[in-house]
Design a protein around this motif. Structure first.
Motif, PDB file in Angstrom:
ATOM      1  N   ILE A  19      52.951  57.202  -3.473  1.00  0.00           N
ATOM      2  CA  ILE A  19      54.066  58.150  -3.432  1.00  0.00           C
ATOM      3  C   ILE A  19      53.526  59.579  -3.474  1.00  0.00           C
ATOM      4  O   ILE A  19      54.047  60.465  -2.779  1.00  0.00           O
ATOM      5  N   ALA A  20      52.487  59.821  -4.267  1.00  0.00           N
ATOM      6  CA  ALA A  20      51.891  61.156  -4.330  1.00  0.00           C
ATOM      7  C   ALA A  20      51.331  61.551  -2.967  1.00  0.00           C
ATOM      8  O   ALA A  20      51.527  62.681  -2.495  1.00  0.00           O
ATOM      9  N   TRP A  21      50.623  60.609  -2.322  1.00  0.00           N
ATOM     10  CA  TRP A  21      50.109  60.854  -0.975  1.00  0.00           C
ATOM     11  C   TRP A  21      51.250  61.203  -0.025  1.00  0.00           C
ATOM     12  O   TRP A  21      51.171  62.167   0.743  1.00  0.00           O
ATOM     13  N   ALA A  22      52.300  60.410  -0.063  1.00  0.00           N
ATOM     14  CA  ALA A  22      53.437  60.631   0.832  1.00  0.00           C
ATOM     15  C   ALA A  22      54.070  61.997   0.586  1.00  0.00           C
ATOM     16  O   ALA A  22      54.469  62.696   1.531  1.00  0.00           O
ATOM     17  N   ASN A  26      54.031  64.881   3.396  1.00  0.00           N
ATOM     18  CA  ASN A  26      55.336  65.245   3.932  1.00  0.00           C
ATOM     19  C   ASN A  26      55.634  66.721   3.700  1.00  0.00           C
ATOM     20  O   ASN A  26      56.116  67.413   4.603  1.00  0.00           O
ATOM     21  N   PHE A  27      55.359  67.214   2.499  1.00  0.00           N
ATOM     22  CA  PHE A  27      55.660  68.604   2.184  1.00  0.00           C
ATOM     23  C   PHE A  27      54.772  69.559   2.986  1.00  0.00           C
ATOM     24  O   PHE A  27      55.248  70.580   3.499  1.00  0.00           O
ATOM     25  N   GLY A  28      53.482  69.210   3.096  1.00  0.00           N
ATOM     26  CA  GLY A  28      52.577  70.048   3.877  1.00  0.00           C
ATOM     27  C   GLY A  28      52.979  70.127   5.336  1.00  0.00           C
ATOM     28  O   GLY A  28      52.970  71.211   5.952  1.00  0.00           O
ATOM     29  N   PHE A  29      53.367  68.986   5.897  1.00  0.00           N
ATOM     30  CA  PHE A  29      53.748  68.990   7.309  1.00  0.00           C
ATOM     31  C   PHE A  29      55.097  69.670   7.522  1.00  0.00           C
ATOM     32  O   PHE A  29      55.357  70.204   8.596  1.00  0.00           O
ATOM     33  N   THR A  30      55.977  69.651   6.511  1.00  0.00           N
ATOM     34  CA  THR A  30      57.264  70.343   6.628  1.00  0.00           C
ATOM     35  C   THR A  30      57.043  71.831   6.870  1.00  0.00           C
ATOM     36  O   THR A  30      57.747  72.457   7.684  1.00  0.00           O
ATOM     37  N   ILE A  31      56.067  72.424   6.194  1.00  0.00           N
ATOM     38  CA  ILE A  31      55.748  73.843   6.400  1.00  0.00           C
ATOM     39  C   ILE A  31      55.291  74.070   7.830  1.00  0.00           C
ATOM     40  O   ILE A  31      55.702  75.044   8.493  1.00  0.00           O
ATOM     41  N   ILE A  32      54.449  73.151   8.330  1.00  0.00           N
ATOM     42  CA  ILE A  32      53.979  73.258   9.719  1.00  0.00           C
ATOM     43  C   ILE A  32      55.161  73.153  10.676  1.00  0.00           C
ATOM     44  O   ILE A  32      55.229  73.860  11.698  1.00  0.00           O
ATOM     45  N   GLU A  33      56.126  72.285  10.367  1.00  0.00           N
ATOM     46  CA  GLU A  33      57.305  72.115  11.222  1.00  0.00           C
ATOM     47  C   GLU A  33      58.122  73.399  11.337  1.00  0.00           C
ATOM     48  O   GLU A  33      58.574  73.765  12.423  1.00  0.00           O
ATOM     49  N   PHE A  34      58.340  74.073  10.210  1.00  0.00           N
ATOM     50  CA  PHE A  34      59.115  75.310  10.243  1.00  0.00           C
ATOM     51  C   PHE A  34      58.438  76.351  11.143  1.00  0.00           C
ATOM     52  O   PHE A  34      59.095  77.025  11.943  1.00  0.00           O
ATOM     53  N   ILE A  35      57.118  76.460  11.002  1.00  0.00           N
ATOM     54  CA  ILE A  35      56.368  77.413  11.829  1.00  0.00           C
ATOM     55  C   ILE A  35      56.439  76.997  13.300  1.00  0.00           C
ATOM     56  O   ILE A  35      56.707  77.810  14.196  1.00  0.00           O
ATOM     57  N   GLY A  36      56.195  75.694  13.566  1.00  0.00           N
ATOM     58  CA  GLY A  36      56.216  75.195  14.939  1.00  0.00           C
ATOM     59  C   GLY A  36      57.596  75.290  15.568  1.00  0.00           C
ATOM     60  O   GLY A  36      57.732  75.615  16.758  1.00  0.00           O
ATOM     61  N   LEU A  61      60.873  63.612  -6.277  1.00  0.00           N
ATOM     62  CA  LEU A  61      61.678  63.078  -7.374  1.00  0.00           C
ATOM     63  C   LEU A  61      61.271  61.644  -7.680  1.00  0.00           C
ATOM     64  O   LEU A  61      61.139  61.254  -8.850  1.00  0.00           O
ATOM     65  N   SER A  62      61.059  60.847  -6.652  1.00  0.00           N
ATOM     66  CA  SER A  62      60.644  59.460  -6.854  1.00  0.00           C
ATOM     67  C   SER A  62      59.275  59.386  -7.513  1.00  0.00           C
ATOM     68  O   SER A  62      59.015  58.488  -8.314  1.00  0.00           O
ATOM     69  N   TRP A  63      58.409  60.310  -7.171  1.00  0.00           N
ATOM     70  CA  TRP A  63      57.078  60.361  -7.779  1.00  0.00           C
ATOM     71  C   TRP A  63      57.205  60.586  -9.288  1.00  0.00           C
ATOM     72  O   TRP A  63      56.575  59.909 -10.101  1.00  0.00           O
ATOM     73  N   VAL A  64      58.042  61.569  -9.667  1.00  0.00           N
ATOM     74  CA  VAL A  64      58.246  61.866 -11.088  1.00  0.00           C
ATOM     75  C   VAL A  64      58.848  60.654 -11.799  1.00  0.00           C
ATOM     76  O   VAL A  64      58.393  60.246 -12.877  1.00  0.00           O
ATOM     77  N   LEU A  65      59.899  60.061 -11.198  1.00  0.00           N
ATOM     78  CA  LEU A  65      60.557  58.916 -11.826  1.00  0.00           C
ATOM     79  C   LEU A  65      59.631  57.707 -11.892  1.00  0.00           C
ATOM     80  O   LEU A  65      59.705  56.901 -12.819  1.00  0.00           O
ATOM     81  N   GLY A 134      53.376  58.531  10.064  1.00  0.00           N
ATOM     82  CA  GLY A 134      52.982  57.128  10.190  1.00  0.00           C
ATOM     83  C   GLY A 134      51.974  56.736   9.129  1.00  0.00           C
ATOM     84  O   GLY A 134      52.054  55.648   8.544  1.00  0.00           O
ATOM     85  N   TYR A 135      51.026  57.627   8.841  1.00  0.00           N
ATOM     86  CA  TYR A 135      50.042  57.350   7.801  1.00  0.00           C
ATOM     87  C   TYR A 135      50.704  57.297   6.428  1.00  0.00           C
ATOM     88  O   TYR A 135      50.390  56.422   5.609  1.00  0.00           O
ATOM     89  N   ALA A 136      51.653  58.204   6.192  1.00  0.00           N
ATOM     90  CA  ALA A 136      52.363  58.202   4.909  1.00  0.00           C
ATOM     91  C   ALA A 136      53.167  56.917   4.746  1.00  0.00           C
ATOM     92  O   ALA A 136      53.211  56.326   3.661  1.00  0.00           O
ATOM     93  N   ALA A 137      53.814  56.458   5.830  1.00  0.00           N
ATOM     94  CA  ALA A 137      54.581  55.212   5.777  1.00  0.00           C
ATOM     95  C   ALA A 137      53.653  54.029   5.515  1.00  0.00           C
ATOM     96  O   ALA A 137      54.000  53.102   4.768  1.00  0.00           O
ATOM     97  N   TYR A 138      52.458  54.047   6.107  1.00  0.00           N
ATOM     98  CA  TYR A 138      51.486  52.976   5.892  1.00  0.00           C
ATOM     99  C   TYR A 138      51.055  52.919   4.427  1.00  0.00           C
ATOM    100  O   TYR A 138      50.908  51.835   3.843  1.00  0.00           O
TER     101      TYR A 138
END
Length: 303
Positions: A19-22, A26-36, A61-65, A134-138
């Motif tokens: 979950i931490a990896w995901a 996800n958060f890092g790529f979200t920043i890239i998405e906004f820029i892109g 949130l799931s990570w914390v829980l 895809g890697y995060a889902a894996y």
């Protein structure tokens, strides 16, 4: 007489690190998405970026829980904190539904007013998005709890979204058909909503302590009733801590003339039967036929 048994259950894989990896991916790529999305002038990518931001918050949130759920049991939570993951699953499902509705509000108007984005930038972002998500889902593909499944649906939605963007971008590179973008967005969102609805329904049932499997419930109750020297079974309960770890408790009625040694053998027979069902915890109370059940409601006195 009570018999508590932890069961010979198989260990559930710890999904905390996954979950931490995901979350960080996800958060890092979200920043890239906004820029892109800004650079390509693509409303579809900007919409996906906002949706991924919601996903990142849900995964965090799931990570914390998930970390809270690992805390040992105490006086306040005698079964531990496992059920906290259900809370995360319900919140995540709600966020997914809200996000999907938002995608509809963005996609449906574009059916009537399609716009051509910067196709080359879409292709590059779509390839990167498919790989990252895809890697995060894996990393979460082996999750067993309902919370893990809900997170997988988050990431599956992201992967399908980027595959849809990639397919549309490649077609738009050769053909001037911008209406394909909202059509595919609506299609994969409907698919995800269907799966989220099923998982959310199961999660709410577990949250309300419904029996995980009614057929297994009847089968196991009948098996215990059929054991020699058992006259009745009542207060028979099966429920789940988090969708993967189940708990059982029951009152078993026997004749008082059965000796201590025979009672021990009877408990061993019951536990051997229960061990086949992989329970996290079991509680069996032996009652004598003549004494009645102490948990039955008291009858009013007549005057």
């Amino acid at each position: 007489m009570h018999d508590h048994h932890s069961g010979h259950h198989h260990p559930i894989p710890d999904s905390g690190s996954a979950i931490a990896w995901a979350f960080f991916l996800n958060f890092g790529f979200t920043i890239i998405e906004f820029i892109g999305g800004y650079l390509t002038n693509s409303t579809a990518i900007m919409a996906d970026a906002i949706h991924d931001l919601g996903d990142s918050l849900a995964i965090g949130l799931s990570w914390v829980l998930n970390r809270i759920s690992k805390k040992p049991h105490n006086e306040a939570f005698s079964y531990g904190y496992r059920r906290f993951t259900l809370l995360g699953s319900i919140i995540n499902g709600t966020i997914l539904i809200i996000g999907s509705i938002w995608i509809f509000t963005e996609s449906i108007p574009r059916l009537f007013n399609p716009q051509m984005p910067m196709v080359e930038g879409m292709i590059g972002l779509a390839i990167l998005g498919t790989i990252v998500n895809g890697y995060a889902a894996y990393k979460l593909s082996n999750g067993k709890t309902l919370a893990d499944r809900m997170l997988n649906l988050h990431l599956l939605e992201d992967v399908l979204g980027w595959v849809a963007v990639l397919v549309v971008a490649i077609i738009l590179y050769f053909f001037d058909w911008p209406i394909l973008d909202p059509i595919l967005s609506i299609g994969f969102t409907l698919f995800i909503l269907l799966n989220v609805g099923k998982t959310l329904y199961k999660t709410i049932r577990v949250f309300l302590q419904a029996t995980p499997d009614t057929e297994e419930y009847r089968e196991l109750e009948n098996r215990i009733r059929s054991i020699p020297n058992i006259k009745d079974v009542h207060h028979f309960h099966i429920w789940s801590l988090d969708g993967a770890r189940n708990v059982l408790s029951a009152h078993v009625v026997i004749h008082s003339e059965i000796g201590i040694q025979r009672q021990r053998e009877l408990k061993a027979t019951i536990q051997a039967c229960l061990s086949e069902y992989d329970f996290e915890h079991t509680t069996i109370e032996l009652e004598f036929l003549e004494q009645g059940c102490r948990d039955e409601p008291a009858q009013p006195h007549s005057h």
